[in-house]
Scaffold this active site. Sequence first.
Site, mmCIF file in Angstrom:
data_model
loop_
_atom_site.group_PDB
_atom_site.id
_atom_site.type_symbol
_atom_site.label_atom_id
_atom_site.label_comp_id
_atom_site.label_asym_id
_atom_site.label_seq_id
_atom_site.Cartn_x
_atom_site.Cartn_y
_atom_site.Cartn_z
ATOM 1 N N THR A 166 -1.429 -4.341 -3.306
ATOM 2 C CA THR A 166 -1.291 -4.046 -1.874
ATOM 3 C C THR A 166 -1.030 -5.363 -1.138
ATOM 4 O O THR A 166 0.100 -5.792 -1.043
ATOM 5 C CB THR A 166 -2.550 -3.332 -1.323
ATOM 6 O OG1 THR A 166 -3.716 -4.072 -1.685
ATOM 7 C CG2 THR A 166 -2.644 -1.927 -1.887
ATOM 8 N N LYS A 193 -6.125 -5.495 -9.181
ATOM 9 C CA LYS A 193 -5.608 -5.832 -7.868
ATOM 10 C C LYS A 193 -6.775 -6.098 -6.941
ATOM 11 O O LYS A 193 -7.878 -5.562 -7.133
ATOM 12 C CB LYS A 193 -4.707 -4.729 -7.305
ATOM 13 C CG LYS A 193 -5.375 -3.388 -7.026
ATOM 14 C CD LYS A 193 -6.136 -3.269 -5.718
ATOM 15 C CE LYS A 193 -5.293 -3.701 -4.532
ATOM 16 N NZ LYS A 193 -6.136 -3.641 -3.269
ATOM 17 N N THR A 204 -12.748 -4.523 -2.716
ATOM 18 C CA THR A 204 -11.629 -3.600 -2.633
ATOM 19 C C THR A 204 -10.683 -3.944 -3.764
ATOM 20 O O THR A 204 -9.692 -4.616 -3.589
ATOM 21 C CB THR A 204 -10.921 -3.633 -1.279
ATOM 22 O OG1 THR A 204 -9.925 -2.629 -1.267
ATOM 23 C CG2 THR A 204 -10.297 -4.948 -0.969
#
Length: 429
Positions: A166, A193, A204
């Site tokens: 992202t 990621k 996250t």
Amino acid sequence: MAAKVTEERECRVPFKIVEGGVTAAKGYRASAVTCGIKNPEATRLDLALIVSDTPTVTDAVFTTNKVRAGCVRVCQQHIKETDTRAIIANSGNANACTGIQGIQDAKAMTKAVAEEIGVKMRQVLVCSTGIIGMPLPIERILPKVPDAVAKLSDKGSEDAMRAIMTSDTRPKTFAVEVPVGKNGSFRIGGICKGAGMICPNMATMLCFITTDAKVAKDEMKRSMRYAVEKSFNCITIDGDTSTNDTVIVMSNGQSGLPTIKRNTPEAELFRCALHKVMLELAKMIVCDGERVTKFVEIRVRNARTLTDARKVAETVAKSLLVKCSFHGCDPNWGRIIHAVGYSGARIKEELIDIYFGGLMACKGGLATKTPVTEMEKVVKEPKFTVTIDLNSGTSGYTVYTSDLSEEYVDFNSAEYSAAIHAKRQKGLA
């Protein structure tokens, strides 16, 4: 991601670094396709698929956030299945705070994969990452699942890795081959990621790891908790814990070696190798923090207990004042010792020593005569170590952190504004 704290000790294992990520180990294939999840006109890869061609022993660890994405809720049910065979993951949309529809969409993704590869829904795990609160464009995802299955390849790890990115600015992959006496070797490889909303107790981030070792289920769980606790639970960028954090490890036994059972030399070997892979991936996350410029290792030594060591390390690593000092290349040990003081650990101010690199900035709670200009040279480097010696015991703990820049604030406020604007354009806000 709660885990019992255990004494920190060095874990050594013979290994060689190999290429291949999640397809470095035997019996795994991966792929990625473009769905236009965040933007229908975008051409970037945003849907990843990882499949084991044979039965696996799989374990997973999830976010400790009480607000959990639909995919996490589905995974927590599916992981109870004894034989996980596939992971499907998308970027661009977190499928979090999307209610019952979000859970139904996550299940629909697992069903689509299951039908294509000929397994049960509960043998497929699903992960998502991206903007929170936006409905998942499931109508753009499901039609692309057959394409993802058709593209599965033992060379597909890089595409899968890029499809889950992202705000990441660089890919994150690591794999090792570990010899087991004269019997042969096994491989462990992973992709992950993560760049923002990174905090101990997971972040996250998504991490998918595969191994061709054959690992007993109880040993898999034990090794998994050990490795996560000493890697992904030892990093922080901004102190935020996300709604989607997931680490999954799949073991299919295709190395041909005997089953790795608890309390054996092979179990110690596997556990250390798994930790090595996770730690390298975790460090890559910190180095790629959203608009960060520093990678800092906070080492606490000689605390009364491991719990005290951990409290100090995490408090210093998450202190906004300390992180701003790092960004400004300021060796401000005063900000560090004040964070030590409110950490909740049992400490004595007059015993605390603080080092930047190998330079002592503070001894016994007082300033040393080390020239500030020399310490500035240390903190101007993109990577450096801060050591805090409490001189009160024998326990230690290490946390990996970053600085906090003006660009981090600009980036995250701009991302939020763009998301709200997009929702308003669609009549969702």
